[in-house]
Design a protein around this motif. Structure first.
Motif, PDB file in Angstrom:
ATOM      1  N   GLU A 146       0.841  -1.195   0.000  1.00 48.19           N
ATOM      2  CA  GLU A 146       0.000   0.000   0.000  1.00 48.19           C
ATOM      3  C   GLU A 146       0.872   1.240   0.000  1.00 48.19           C
ATOM      4  N   ASN A 147       0.707   2.079  -1.008  1.00 52.83           N
ATOM      5  CA  ASN A 147       1.474   3.329  -1.110  1.00 52.83           C
ATOM      6  C   ASN A 147       2.978   3.099  -1.026  1.00 52.83           C
ATOM      7  N   GLY A 148       3.455   2.028  -1.624  1.00 53.48           N
ATOM      8  CA  GLY A 148       4.878   1.725  -1.633  1.00 53.48           C
ATOM      9  C   GLY A 148       5.401   1.104  -0.348  1.00 53.48           C
ATOM     10  N   ILE A 149       4.527   0.781   0.602  1.00 53.97           N
ATOM     11  CA  ILE A 149       4.916   0.156   1.868  1.00 53.97           C
ATOM     12  C   ILE A 149       4.479  -1.312   1.854  1.00 53.97           C
ATOM     13  N   ILE A 150       5.401  -2.197   2.204  1.00 52.22           N
ATOM     14  CA  ILE A 150       5.125  -3.641   2.209  1.00 52.22           C
ATOM     15  C   ILE A 150       4.623  -4.054   3.581  1.00 52.22           C
ATOM     16  N   LYS A 151       3.455  -4.701   3.602  1.00 50.87           N
ATOM     17  CA  LYS A 151       2.867  -5.208   4.841  1.00 50.87           C
ATOM     18  C   LYS A 151       2.617  -6.701   4.679  1.00 50.87           C
ATOM     19  N   VAL A 152       2.957  -7.458   5.741  1.00 45.16           N
ATOM     20  CA  VAL A 152       2.804  -8.915   5.705  1.00 45.16           C
ATOM     21  C   VAL A 152       1.887  -9.344   6.838  1.00 45.16           C
ATOM     22  N   ASP A 153       0.877 -10.133   6.496  1.00 46.77           N
ATOM     23  CA  ASP A 153      -0.083 -10.650   7.472  1.00 46.77           C
ATOM     24  C   ASP A 153       0.415 -12.017   7.958  1.00 46.77           C
ATOM     25  N   THR A 154       0.867 -12.073   9.212  1.00 45.84           N
ATOM     26  CA  THR A 154       1.416 -13.320   9.762  1.00 45.84           C
ATOM     27  C   THR A 154       0.378 -14.138  10.526  1.00 45.84           C
ATOM     28  N   SER A 155      -0.903 -13.789  10.400  1.00 44.89           N
ATOM     29  CA  SER A 155      -1.931 -14.504  11.155  1.00 44.89           C
ATOM     30  C   SER A 155      -2.223 -15.889  10.586  1.00 44.89           C
ATOM     31  N   GLN A 156      -1.971 -16.086   9.296  1.00 46.36           N
ATOM     32  CA  GLN A 156      -2.265 -17.379   8.698  1.00 46.36           C
ATOM     33  C   GLN A 156      -1.178 -17.764   7.708  1.00 46.36           C
ATOM     34  N   ARG A 157      -0.609 -18.932   7.937  1.00 48.76           N
ATOM     35  CA  ARG A 157       0.402 -19.457   7.033  1.00 48.76           C
ATOM     36  C   ARG A 157      -0.307 -20.155   5.874  1.00 48.76           C
ATOM     37  N   ILE A 158       0.127 -19.879   4.651  1.00 47.34           N
ATOM     38  CA  ILE A 158      -0.484 -20.459   3.456  1.00 47.34           C
ATOM     39  C   ILE A 158       0.386 -21.621   2.980  1.00 47.34           C
ATOM     40  N   LYS A 159      -0.179 -22.825   3.012  1.00 48.08           N
ATOM     41  CA  LYS A 159       0.547 -24.008   2.535  1.00 48.08           C
ATOM     42  C   LYS A 159       0.392 -24.099   1.028  1.00 48.08           C
ATOM     43  N   ARG A 160       1.462 -24.540   0.371  1.00 47.36           N
ATOM     44  CA  ARG A 160       1.435 -24.654  -1.087  1.00 47.36           C
ATOM     45  C   ARG A 160       2.300 -25.820  -1.528  1.00 47.36           C
ATOM     46  N   LYS A 161       1.983 -26.364  -2.685  1.00 45.02           N
ATOM     47  CA  LYS A 161       2.759 -27.479  -3.249  1.00 45.02           C
ATOM     48  C   LYS A 161       4.031 -26.960  -3.916  1.00 45.02           C
ATOM     49  N   LYS A 162       3.866 -25.906  -4.733  1.00 44.47           N
ATOM     50  CA  LYS A 162       5.006 -25.335  -5.456  1.00 44.47           C
ATOM     51  C   LYS A 162       4.734 -23.865  -5.756  1.00 44.47           C
ATOM     52  N   PHE A 163       5.750 -23.196  -6.271  1.00 46.82           N
ATOM     53  CA  PHE A 163       5.633 -21.784  -6.606  1.00 46.82           C
ATOM     54  C   PHE A 163       4.669 -21.597  -7.766  1.00 46.82           C
ATOM     55  N   ASN A 164       3.867 -20.538  -7.633  1.00 51.68           N
ATOM     56  CA  ASN A 164       2.927 -20.149  -8.679  1.00 51.68           C
ATOM     57  C   ASN A 164       3.021 -18.633  -8.812  1.00 51.68           C
ATOM     58  N   LYS A 165       3.040 -18.133 -10.014  1.00 48.19           N
ATOM     59  CA  LYS A 165       3.192 -16.691 -10.276  1.00 48.19           C
ATOM     60  C   LYS A 165       2.105 -15.859  -9.583  1.00 48.19           C
ATOM     61  N   GLU A 166       0.938 -16.457  -9.343  1.00 46.74           N
ATOM     62  CA  GLU A 166      -0.170 -15.746  -8.697  1.00 46.74           C
ATOM     63  C   GLU A 166       0.089 -15.476  -7.212  1.00 46.74           C
ATOM     64  N   GLN A 167       1.079 -16.122  -6.633  1.00 49.30           N
ATOM     65  CA  GLN A 167       1.407 -15.938  -5.216  1.00 49.30           C
ATOM     66  C   GLN A 167       2.228 -14.680  -4.977  1.00 49.30           C
ATOM     67  N   VAL A 168       2.754 -14.090  -6.024  1.00 49.89           N
ATOM     68  CA  VAL A 168       3.655 -12.937  -5.923  1.00 49.89           C
ATOM     69  C   VAL A 168       2.839 -11.644  -5.799  1.00 49.89           C
ATOM     70  N   ALA A 169       3.288 -10.748  -4.912  1.00 49.44           N
ATOM     71  CA  ALA A 169       2.657  -9.429  -4.752  1.00 49.44           C
ATOM     72  C   ALA A 169       3.524  -8.382  -5.451  1.00 49.44           C
ATOM     73  N   PHE A 170       2.882  -7.553  -6.249  1.00 48.01           N
ATOM     74  CA  PHE A 170       3.573  -6.495  -6.976  1.00 48.01           C
ATOM     75  C   PHE A 170       3.081  -5.138  -6.500  1.00 48.01           C
ATOM     76  N   SER A 171       3.958  -4.125  -6.576  1.00 48.70           N
ATOM     77  CA  SER A 171       3.516  -2.768  -6.258  1.00 48.70           C
ATOM     78  C   SER A 171       2.854  -2.189  -7.494  1.00 48.70           C
ATOM     79  N   GLN A 172       1.840  -1.341  -7.276  1.00 45.91           N
ATOM     80  CA  GLN A 172       1.098  -0.764  -8.393  1.00 45.91           C
ATOM     81  C   GLN A 172       1.864   0.333  -9.053  1.00 45.91           C
TER      82      GLN A 172
END
Length: 172
Positions: A146-172
């Protein structure tokens, strides 16, 4: 009178070494049996709920997008995760814990990979498994920019099998 005295003495024989050892072994056997029963009961008893980690369940502000160079990994100790900035500028927040047995992985900047010291699993900068025994990629945390600031929500860990491009967060 003398005969009565001898009869009472003969009915209470002196303890022998054999009877003493039999009593000791019987006592040790009872202790071992009690320990065995205790272990079985402890195994069958339901576990106490785990204590929630001090920093879990928070929104952690990692910093500005410009603070993280492309193709780098930064340790965020407060949140207990790694923030990975990929070569395309996207961000991933990955858990410290190996998906094999939960040991803490470390980032080796020379080799450009995460290594598990317990069983030598290795993961690339995306968190994908390079070297087993880890069964799947490193777990993720949700990243919001948000507004060039990176925030990470540590309340829930997301399990995954492998890397997927949709998992990546980009700045607008």
């Amino acid at each position: 009178m003398g005969k009565n005295k001898k009869k009472s003495e003969s009915t209470d024989p002196e303890p022998t070494r054999r009877s003493f050892l039999v009593k000791i072994w019987a006592g040790l056997g009872m202790i071992a049996f009690i320990e065995f029963v205790w272990v079985i009961l402890a195994f069958l008893k339901p576990r106490k709920p785990r204590v929630v980690e001090k920093n879990s369940g928070q929104i952690i502000t990692a910093g500005s997008v410009d603070d993280f160079p492309h193709d780098s990994v930064t340790t965020i100790r407060r949140g207990r995760f790694y923030l990975s900035r990929l070569s395309d500028g996207g961000f991933l927040a990955m858990s410290y814990k190996c998906t094999h047995l939960g040991c803490a992985v470390t980032w080796d900047s020379e080799k450009k990979l995460f290594e598990c010291p317990c069983h030598s699993s290795a993961f690339n900068i995306n968190g994908n498994v390079i070297s087993p025994p880890a069964p799947r990629a490193l777990d993720l945390y949700s990243v919001v920019i948000e507004n060039g600031i990176i925030k990470v929500d540590t309340s829930q860990r997301i399990k995954r099998k492998k890397f997927n491009k949709e998992q990546v967060a980009f700045s607008q």
